[in-house]
Motif scaffolding. Structure first.
Motif, PDB file in Angstrom:
ATOM      1  N   THR A 196      -3.487  -5.755  -9.231  1.00  0.00           N
ATOM      2  CA  THR A 196      -3.057  -6.210  -7.547  1.00  0.00           C
ATOM      3  C   THR A 196      -3.369  -5.073  -6.675  1.00  0.00           C
ATOM      4  O   THR A 196      -3.415  -4.093  -6.991  1.00  0.00           O
ATOM      5  CB  THR A 196      -1.886  -6.621  -7.514  1.00  0.00           C
TER       6      THR A 196
ATOM      7  N   SER B   4       5.493   3.108  -4.825  1.00  0.00           N
ATOM      8  CA  SER B   4       5.694   4.395  -3.832  1.00  0.00           C
ATOM      9  C   SER B   4       6.573   3.999  -2.583  1.00  0.00           C
ATOM     10  O   SER B   4       6.909   2.641  -2.684  1.00  0.00           O
ATOM     11  CB  SER B   4       4.320   4.882  -3.230  1.00  0.00           C
TER      12      SER B   4
ATOM     13  N   GLY C 182       2.264   6.228   0.227  1.00  0.00           N
ATOM     14  CA  GLY C 182       2.933   7.222  -0.264  1.00  0.00           C
ATOM     15  C   GLY C 182       2.654   7.537  -1.368  1.00  0.00           C
ATOM     16  O   GLY C 182       1.600   6.814  -2.063  1.00  0.00           O
TER      17      GLY C 182
ATOM     18  N   LYS D 237       2.350   7.614  -5.424  1.00  0.00           N
ATOM     19  CA  LYS D 237       2.811   6.624  -6.176  1.00  0.00           C
ATOM     20  C   LYS D 237       2.906   7.094  -7.555  1.00  0.00           C
ATOM     21  O   LYS D 237       2.410   8.168  -8.131  1.00  0.00           O
ATOM     22  CB  LYS D 237       1.848   5.376  -6.545  1.00  0.00           C
TER      23      LYS D 237
HETATM   24  P1  ADP Z   1      -5.518   4.545  -9.980  1.00  0.00           P
HETATM   25  O1  ADP Z   1      -6.720   5.161  -9.540  1.00  0.00           O
HETATM   26  O2  ADP Z   1      -4.308   5.524 -10.050  1.00  0.00           O
HETATM   27  O3  ADP Z   1      -5.384   3.963 -11.183  1.00  0.00           O
HETATM   28  P2  ADP Z   1      -5.722   2.312  -8.595  1.00  0.00           P
HETATM   29  O4  ADP Z   1      -6.152   2.515  -6.948  1.00  0.00           O
HETATM   30  O5  ADP Z   1      -6.575   1.995  -9.321  1.00  0.00           O
HETATM   31  O6  ADP Z   1      -4.957   3.783  -8.769  1.00  0.00           O
HETATM   32  O7  ADP Z   1      -4.429   1.625  -8.188  1.00  0.00           O
HETATM   33  C1  ADP Z   1      -3.856   1.090  -9.193  1.00  0.00           C
HETATM   34  C2  ADP Z   1      -2.624   0.100  -8.850  1.00  0.00           C
HETATM   35  O8  ADP Z   1      -1.646   0.952  -8.244  1.00  0.00           O
HETATM   36  C3  ADP Z   1      -3.143  -0.958  -8.074  1.00  0.00           C
HETATM   37  O9  ADP Z   1      -2.287  -2.010  -8.557  1.00  0.00           O
HETATM   38  C4  ADP Z   1      -2.800  -0.610  -6.779  1.00  0.00           C
HETATM   39  O10 ADP Z   1      -2.316  -1.740  -5.997  1.00  0.00           O
HETATM   40  C5  ADP Z   1      -1.460   0.250  -6.893  1.00  0.00           C
HETATM   41  N1  ADP Z   1      -1.603   1.274  -5.918  1.00  0.00           N
HETATM   42  C6  ADP Z   1      -2.434   2.098  -5.597  1.00  0.00           C
HETATM   43  N2  ADP Z   1      -1.761   3.166  -4.493  1.00  0.00           N
HETATM   44  C7  ADP Z   1      -0.633   2.633  -4.476  1.00  0.00           C
HETATM   45  C8  ADP Z   1       0.517   3.332  -3.736  1.00  0.00           C
HETATM   46  N3  ADP Z   1       0.419   4.249  -2.686  1.00  0.00           N
HETATM   47  N4  ADP Z   1       1.721   2.681  -3.834  1.00  0.00           N
HETATM   48  C9  ADP Z   1       1.856   1.493  -4.778  1.00  0.00           C
HETATM   49  N5  ADP Z   1       0.982   1.071  -5.570  1.00  0.00           N
HETATM   50  C10 ADP Z   1      -0.351   1.630  -5.325  1.00  0.00           C
END
Ligand code: ADP
Ligand code: ZN
Ligand code: MG
Length: 479
Positions: free
Chosen positions: A157, A200, A210, A212
């Motif tokens: 999501t 976050s 922020g 996460k």
């Molecule tokens: P990663 O590169 O760490 O896998 P992604 O951008 O692929 O991060 O996102 C993975 C998940 O984390 C997704 O569900 C996204 O919505 C969620 N997400 C990304 N950034 C944040 C944030 N700052 N706070 C909360 N959830 C986040």
């Protein structure tokens, strides 16, 4: 940071769903649950060299169904990649997954945007000493390859959720939707639905994200909410005391409800993703899209909206019914049978029905017929029987063992009315079968009308008119 700053949680979920296909993602081994270890294996899912993967068409079909149900765009050509890492449950040293071109992207379910849905394979299962009677040495773990290669859909999501309770409620909507389309058992306790939460916090009013953390291993709805709450509190405490949130992966321990650091966050480059050289791109043809569309039932959310607008049910009641297809089906059958009952009244009585069924039971498997149910509701609405008596009738209709032919079937009676004589006979039979109730009604206790009406309803499968039953009972009792 000042202690007075208010923070808003920001949450995104990553959900793994085991697809209920007959065979595994890239080989012909059957899926199995609860079988002895290592009986559903072959050179492919054991990761032996020299074997080639073949994409499971049913998994692709299910993947497209999920994408369409979540309002996603389906990529005409998507690509499988190798995600490389070492772990004892991953014999090939890589997982076949999708990377920069997933099967589905840019959807929405409820208030939450779907970033992507892609297909991949599950790892094998590690069985640790103590967890199974099979391994006796305390310092050993064993690998069960039955799960290796099970098809997974990973649903990611956007960070659109803002509280632990919202996350839990949305995950329930997702689970309900996936269950309704029949692609998975979606059981968190059994691991066919697994959810990681990215969490976050940010000052209220801020639009920036922020830092996460990622929470793993929350294998129930309760734990998911508990883990997110604990993590939000921890991050707010850190920020309020001027310390940074570190980007890391946290493990939820259900026993203590605590989160412990597993590892610092890995980056995509750590996995050396590269296109799976043994697979051509996955082409989703118009025929495949059409087949997936045709296989989709009305989705729970759409059904809830229809109940709301068409039958005027409350938001909550609409969802209670629509999110359990077996209840929604029974409700709609009763509404269709009609019998003069208002849909809203039927919906209200569904609550009384659910209370009388075993948890999660399907009313269609009870002896109660939707038509009798509707007839009962109408009789309560027009005060032929009291609410209390109505409950008793419901008990009686549910107690019927279902094997006995009703009088209507035995005697071949059609639509019943007093003039035809059939109904009077059944009323007489009811009075004879329950002399106690008959005596009480004669003595003026109208609550005792319930069992008598119940008997007649059961015998006539709800086809008798409530007013007529009432009149005949009085007539025959001479009151
Ligand atoms: P990663 O590169 O760490 O896998 P992604 O951008 O692929 O991060 O996102 C993975 C998940 O984390 C997704 O569900 C996204 O919505 C969620 N997400 C990304 N950034 C944040 C944030 N700052 N706070 C909360 N959830 C986040
Ligand atoms: Zn296999
Ligand atoms: Mg990611």
């Amino acid at each position: 940071m000042s202690a007075s700053v208010e923070y808003e949680p920001v949450i995104g979920l990553e959900i793994h769903v085991q697809l209920k296909t007959r065979t595994k993602m890239f080989c012909g081994c059957e899926l199995s649950f609860g079988d002895p270890p290592n009986v559903h294996t072959c050179p492919r899912c054991l990761g032996l060299p020299g074997t080639l993967p073949v994409i499971n068409a049913q998994a692709v079909h299910y993947g497209i169904m999920i994408g369409l149900a979540l309002g996603c765009e389906i990529a005409p050509r998507s690509q499988f990649h190798r995600k490389n890492y070492f772990y004892p449950d991953l014999p090939k040293g890589y997982q076949i997954s999708q990377y920069d071109v997933p099967l589905c992207s840019s959807g929405q379910l409820g208030d939450v945007r779907i970033h992507r849905v892609h297909l991949e394979e599950d790892a094998a299962k590690l069985v640790h000493a103590g967890a199974s009677g099979r391994i006796h040495s305390a310092d050993r773990s064993a690998v069960d390859f039955n799960r290796s290669g099970t098809p997974l859909a990973e649903i990611v999501t956007e960070p659109d959720l803002h509280s632990a309770d919202d996350a839990r409620e949305w995950l329930n909507l997702l689970r309900t939707t996936l269950r309704a389309i029949g692609v998975s058992d979606v059981n968190m306790e059994e691991g066919s639905l697994r959810c990681d939460a990215n969490v976050s916090v940010r000052p209220v009013g801020s639009t920036e994200l922020g830092t996460k953390t990622e929470l793993k291993n929350m294998n129930s709805f309760r734990f998911l909410a508990q883990g997110i709450k604990a993590e939000v509190d921890r991050q707010v405490d850190l920020l309020r005391s001027g310390r940074p949130v570190l980007q890391e992966t946290l493990h939820f321990d259900p026993a203590s409800g605590r989160l412990t650091s597993m590892r610092s966050k890995e980056e995509a480059h750590d996995y050396r993703y590269f296109p799976e050289p043994d697979l051509v791109p996955l082409v989703a043809t118009d025929e495949m899209l059409e087949a997936a569309r045709a296989a989709l039932p009305e989705l729970p959310q759409a059904r809830a909206e229809r109940f709301l607008t068409r039958f005027g049910l409350s938001d909550e009641r609409s969802r209670e019914l629509a999110f359990r297809p077996e209840l929604a089906d029974f409700f709609e059958s009763a509404v269709e049978a009609g019998e003069g009952a208002e849909p809203q009244a039927i919906a209200n009585w569904m609550q009384a029905l659910v209370e009388r069924l075993a948890d999660g039971a399907d009313p269609a498997e009870s002896p109660l017929e939707p038509r009798s149910f509707a007839a009962l509701v109408r009789m309560v609405s027009d005060r032929t029987v009291s609410r209390d008596a109505g409950r008793e009738v419901l008990d009686i209709l549910l107690r019927e063992d279902g094997s006995r032919a009703t009088i209507v079937e035995r005697e071949g009676l059609g639509a019943l009315s007093a003039d035809e004589g059939g109904l009077a006979g059944i009323v007489a039979a009811a009075l004879a079968a329950d002399p106690d109730a008959a005596a009480q009604v004669r003595a003026g206790n109208m609550k005792a009308m319930g069992p008598l009406v119940g008997y007649v309803m059961r015998e006539t499968k709800g086809r008798a008119d409530g007013g007529e039953i009432n009149r005949l009972v009085r007539e025959q009792l001479g009151i």
